[in-house]
Design a protein around this motif. Structure first.
Motif, PDB file in Angstrom:
ATOM      1  N   LEU A   5       2.308 -14.563  12.396  1.00  0.00           N
ATOM      2  CA  LEU A   5       0.729 -14.339  12.767  1.00  0.00           C
ATOM      3  C   LEU A   5       0.470 -12.969  11.966  1.00  0.00           C
ATOM      4  N   GLU A  50       0.402 -12.272   8.759  1.00  0.00           N
ATOM      5  CA  GLU A  50      -1.055 -12.522   8.210  1.00  0.00           C
ATOM      6  C   GLU A  50      -1.938 -11.513   7.749  1.00  0.00           C
ATOM      7  N   LYS A  51      -1.523 -10.586   8.910  1.00  0.00           N
ATOM      8  CA  LYS A  51      -2.864  -9.426   8.974  1.00  0.00           C
ATOM      9  C   LYS A  51      -2.273  -7.918   8.224  1.00  0.00           C
ATOM     10  N   PRO A 108       0.644  -7.732   5.779  1.00  0.00           N
ATOM     11  CA  PRO A 108       1.509  -8.302   4.781  1.00  0.00           C
ATOM     12  C   PRO A 108       2.591  -7.911   4.469  1.00  0.00           C
ATOM     13  N   TYR A 127       6.162  -8.858   6.133  1.00  0.00           N
ATOM     14  CA  TYR A 127       6.466  -9.962   5.263  1.00  0.00           C
ATOM     15  C   TYR A 127       7.885  -9.658   4.274  1.00  0.00           C
ATOM     16  N   LYS A 137       5.090 -13.492  -0.868  1.00  0.00           N
ATOM     17  CA  LYS A 137       3.816 -13.396  -0.008  1.00  0.00           C
ATOM     18  C   LYS A 137       3.350 -11.642   0.485  1.00  0.00           C
TER      19      LYS A 137
END
Length: 332
Positions: A217, A220-221, A223, A226, A257
């Motif tokens: 998670l 997602e905040k 990047p 990734y 991503k």
């Protein structure tokens, strides 16, 4: 030898790609040498200037989408503007000091110098204060951090409030589970940073970014993370290339991503362009022809990537760093 700053530890431990950040800054493209139209100074948000260019039809783009695209092309000045956007929550992005730190690094600046200058000018500056508190945490531990935080009034930053709660419960036998329970999909990137930094201080261990849902998670905040998730899948693929082709596809998905947010590392750009990836994966699912040319520029070469060139980072670097700091509790 003195201890390294905690978010540098996190960069090494969470991403194992800190060197790639500097490489990306070194490989940034000079847009003054590209033919993209006349240069124009525009305002992306409030007081955040970026060197922009007019398109052939004469229109000037000032959107966040355009800024991200310039970042994806390696424009260092765009990275600096994006850093300010994350730092102040401007231009349509969620405020995140950790993303700002990464972008300042990618822009060729030294985030620590930026943060220390900000703190010296204003002790309540969010970036400066975060850096200051993390230095205390890294050098002296959570107990000393708690003493320091009680000595002054700290602004109502979400990450600071979470850090206060973590410090208050640091002595609990269930502190690890408690820390992980405090972050979820609604948490900010900086709250994830505080949680994992505290967890690292308490246990000298961080959850694997790929296998732990809450850790994923964070990507997602933030990047840039990734890259690490993709590298985990890439490593699984390389263990058995004939049996683990699904891992290759997952790796490229995570790299994409990172890329769409402007945080793909040059090393992973080369991985995408490697002979293995082009032979065994459908690259076109994630990248078009223009992307391919951009990845070649970012990565520096479209030749096969040699895994022997990868410098493996120590996954627990702080354990091997001698602590010679004073035991005196610092003050804010």
């Amino acid at each position: 030898m003195t201890r390294i700053r905690i978010y540098h530890s996190l960069f090494i431990t969470l991403t194992a790609t800190m060197s790639a950040v500097t490489t990306l800054a070194d490989n940034a493209i000079d847009f003054n040498e590209t033919n993209m139209g006349e240069s124009a100074e525009v305002i992306v948000s409030d007081t955040l200037p970026v060197s922009e260019f007019t398109a052939v039809h004469g229109d000037t783009f000032v959107s966040l989408t355009n800024l991200i695209e310039r970042v994806r092309q390696g424009d260092m000045q765009a990275y600096e503007t994006l850093a300010d956007c994350y730092r102040y929550g401007k231009g349509g992005v969620e405020k995140c000091m950790f993303n700002a730190i990464i972008c300042y690094q990618l822009a060729g600046q030294k985030p620590i110098d930026v943060a220390e200058a900000a703190f010296n000018a204003n002790p309540n500056d969010e970036l400066g204060l975060m850096n200051h508190l993390m230095v205390i945490m890294d050098k002296h531990g959570l107990d000393s951090l708690g003493v320091a935080m009680k000595s002054v009034d700290i602004p109502d930053y979400k990450w600071a409030n979470l850090l206060k709660n973590i410090v208050a419960n640091a002595g609990s036998d269930n502190s690890r589970d408690y820390i992980l329970s405090m972050v979820d999909g609604n948490s900010t990137g900086d709250e994830f940073l505080m949680a994992f930094a505290s967890l690292h201080i308490l246990t000298r261990h961080l959850p694997d970014l790929e296998s732990t849902p809450k850790a994923l998670l964070m990507a997602e905040k933030v990047p840039f993370m990734y890259n690490h998730a993709g590298e985990k899948q890439w490593d699984k693929y390389r263990e058995d290339e004939s049996a683990n082709k699904e891992n290759l596809d997952s790796a490229i998905m995570y790299f994409q991503k990172a890329d769409v947010n402007g945080f793909l590392s040059p090393r992973n750009a080369r991985r995408i362009m490697s002979i293995n990836a082009r032979k065994c994966a459908d690259i076109s699912r994630y990248f078009d022809k223009n992307d391919i040319q951009r990845l070649i520029r970012i990565g520096g070469s479209d030749e096969d990537y040699d895994e022997a060139d990868v410098v493996e980072m120590d996954m627990n670097p702080v354990e091997k760093i001698e602590d010679t700091e004073s035991a005196q509790v610092p003050t804010l």
